[in-house]
Design a protein around this motif. Structure first.
Motif: not given
Length: 168
Positions: A74-92
């Motif tokens: 699994s991998s994750g970090g800062r959200s790469r999506n500006d259209e949502f308010k969520h600051d973190g992201e599960l990339y894979a």
């Protein structure tokens, strides 16, 4: 079974899991010609680049079986999506088919969640294909559908759903 932070030396084994899990997970979703053209060599190059270019707070985790074989990641970090308010992201997050439904997916998921929390993130989102059987897993972890978009993979026009968690 154990979860640990991944190292660049794991890139090839992660690539093997990535390719194998795509071929089983997306078998009836993405064209066979696209899936048959996936290669461990190309995926490994991509993972090596990822390890060499990790941003602050981005983490990669691997699941190992009792013999030390990498069976998921699994991998994750800062959200790469500006259209949502969520600051973190599960990339894979991917597991070999034989290791699914044993609790490893939840452990990999929680590794990213805890890493995000430890780095000050308060919410998380991810993208998942609408027809991906893992969608139910994300819902079971409390995820809510927060958006969708069209995506083309291997000539297939698909729908990708954004799943979000507030205050994870």
């Amino acid at each position: 079974m154990k979860i640990r932070e991944a190292h660049i030396e794991d890139a090839e084994k992660i690539a093997i899991v990535h390719v194998d899990s795509w071929k089983t997970t997306y078998k009836d979703i993405i064209s066979e010609s696209h899936l048959s053209n996936l290669s461990v060599e190309n995926r490994m190059k991509s993972w090596l680049w990822t390890f060499e270019n990790l941003n602050v707070h981005e983490k990669i985790f691997v699941a190992e079986d009792r013999a030390g074989k990498i069976v998921g990641f699994s991998s994750g970090g800062r959200s790469r999506n500006d259209e949502f308010k969520h600051d973190g992201e599960l990339y894979a997050i991917y597991l070999l088919k034989d290791y699914q439904r044993l609790g490893l997916g939840k452990m990999l998921f929680n590794s990213v969640v805890e890493s995000l929390k430890d780095n000050g993130y308060s919410s998380m989102m991810l993208w998942v294909l609408k027809d991906n059987p893992s969608l139910e897993f994300y819902k079971a972890q409390g995820g809510q559908i927060i958006g969708q978009k069209g995506i083309t993979i291997g000539g297939n026009n698909l729908v990708e759903l954004a799943i979000g968690w507030d205050r994870k």
